[in-house]
Design a protein around this motif. Structure first.
Motif, PDB file in Angstrom:
ATOM      1  N   UNK A   1       0.848  -1.188   0.000  1.00 15.08           N
ATOM      2  CA  UNK A   1       0.000   0.000   0.000  1.00 15.08           C
ATOM      3  C   UNK A   1       0.886   1.241   0.000  1.00 15.08           C
ATOM      4  N   UNK A   2       0.648   2.141  -0.952  1.00 13.91           N
ATOM      5  CA  UNK A   2       1.458   3.352  -1.082  1.00 13.91           C
ATOM      6  C   UNK A   2       0.538   4.547  -1.320  1.00 13.91           C
ATOM      7  N   UNK A   3       0.458   5.473  -0.379  1.00 11.58           N
ATOM      8  CA  UNK A   3      -0.380   6.654  -0.598  1.00 11.58           C
ATOM      9  C   UNK A   3       0.250   7.587  -1.618  1.00 11.58           C
ATOM     10  N   UNK A   4      -0.600   8.329  -2.317  1.00 11.96           N
ATOM     11  CA  UNK A   4      -0.093   9.295  -3.286  1.00 11.96           C
ATOM     12  C   UNK A   4      -0.612   9.030  -4.685  1.00 11.96           C
ATOM     13  N   UNK A   5      -0.256   9.917  -5.600  1.00 10.50           N
ATOM     14  CA  UNK A   5      -0.680   9.826  -6.995  1.00 10.50           C
ATOM     15  C   UNK A   5       0.453   9.264  -7.840  1.00 10.50           C
ATOM     16  N   UNK A   6       0.077   8.442  -8.821  1.00  9.94           N
ATOM     17  CA  UNK A   6       1.066   7.783  -9.663  1.00  9.94           C
ATOM     18  C   UNK A   6       1.131   8.437 -11.039  1.00  9.94           C
ATOM     19  N   UNK A   7       2.341   8.422 -11.601  1.00 12.35           N
ATOM     20  CA  UNK A   7       2.540   8.830 -12.987  1.00 12.35           C
ATOM     21  C   UNK A   7       2.201   7.624 -13.865  1.00 12.35           C
TER      22      UNK A   7
END
Length: 326
Positions: free
Chosen positions: A237-243
């Protein structure tokens, strides 16, 4: 039997298209009210997020085990609880994990008095990946991948050879021949994206207890089931927005090197400033990332599950983090 609630069990190896079929059923114009039970083999729950929003009840069983193991007692408890709300649905759909043996799952409907009284096992429907099934069957060995796939095909009442768009017509015929060699009686249909006629998988009344017992008189006595010990799950699980492009590039590079060991991957991401959730589905070196429903009020946290052999958690985590928008 007509007073019992019909239950359809979906099986099939990792990546065969079970969740896609569930979504197809839930969005079809059939008029049924369906309670869905999701079972996962993984560290973090994700399948519920991949099932399209609908009025149907979704119940997760994400305990890191599959229904054919100790979790079968959990299934009995869920079925008991559903009886208290039976006026809200007409039938039940169970999506098992990709490593489940359907035999113990089917036994559930005959070993508990209340379950047997109120529920009827309508059919075991097994999905087969037309592109990868023969390679999986070649992985022999006690409790190995090939054994799981054989069990799922052999016990099926209806077999759906899915993803026929990924192979040529001759391969489809060879897969049908291979499947028929494992299961001589089940009806076989083919599909793309699991888009089957609903009447071919629901309400077909295909499970035959007499046939099952004649083939194995001690069927109800069987309870032991072991998974391939080399297959493990890594949930991240990784919070944030992906490119989006960076994610595709990293996945392509990683799977070019390790695709043979990655049997299944599925994920959910927030991409750049897009309001929609993006869903990752993949098997071995093939993957697809496409937009889904909009995010609501929940935190936009990326979740991905890898299932395979010799998975490097640290390397996978580093790779995913490298795709975050800076």
């Amino acid at each position: 039997m007509n007073d019992k609630i019909p239950v359809t069990v979906l099986t099939g190896f990792l990546g065969s298209g079970k969740t896609t079929l569930v979504n197809h059923i839930l969005t079809a114009n059939h008029g049924f009210r369906i309670a869905v039970i999701e079972n996962e083999f993984g560290e973090i729950p994700i399948d519920n997020d991949l099932v399209l929003n609908a009025d149907e009840k979704i119940i997760e069983m994400s305990n890191g085990c599959c229904l054919c193991c100790a979790a079968r007692t959990d299934l009995i408890e869920i079925l008991h609880s559903l009886l208290e709300r039976s006026d809200r649905f007409d039938r039940i759909l169970i999506e098992t994990s990709g490593l489940a043996d359907p035999n113990p799952v089917a036994q559930t409907f005959f070993v508990d008095e209340e379950v047997e009284k109120h529920f009827a096992l309508d059919a075991i429907v097994t999905l087969v990946d037309a592109k990868h099934v023969r390679a999986h069957l070649d992985e022999d060995g006690h409790d190995g991948v090939g054994s799981h796939v054989v069990d799922q095909i052999a016990f099926a009442d209806r077999i759906v050879i899915n993803k026929v768009d990924l192979v040529d017509a001759n391969t489809v015929r060879e897969v049908e021949k291979t499947v028929r060699g494992i299961n001589a009686t089940a009806d076989i249909i083919t599909s793309r994206y699991a888009a089957v006629n609903i009447a071919d998988v629901l309400g077909i009344g295909a499970f035959d207890m007499a046939r099952t017992m004649s083939g194995d008189p001690h069927w109800l006595d069987e309870s032991d089931h072991q998974h391939d010990p080399n297959l493990t799950s890594v949930g991240i699980e990784i919070p944030g927005r992906f490119d989006h492009r960076a994610l595709e590039t990293w996945l392509t590079t990683h799977l070019d090197e390790r695709g043979a060991d990655v049997y299944r991957m599925k994920g959910l991401f927030a991409v750049d400033d897009d309001p929609r959730r993006f869903v990752l589905q993949g098997i071995h070196s093939l993957f697809d990332i496409r937009p889904s429903t909009p995010w609501q009020d929940e935190e936009r946290t990326g979740k991905v599950v890898f299932i395979g052999r010799d998975l490097d958690r640290a390397a996978l985590t580093r790779g995913l983090r490298s795709c975050l928008v800076r």
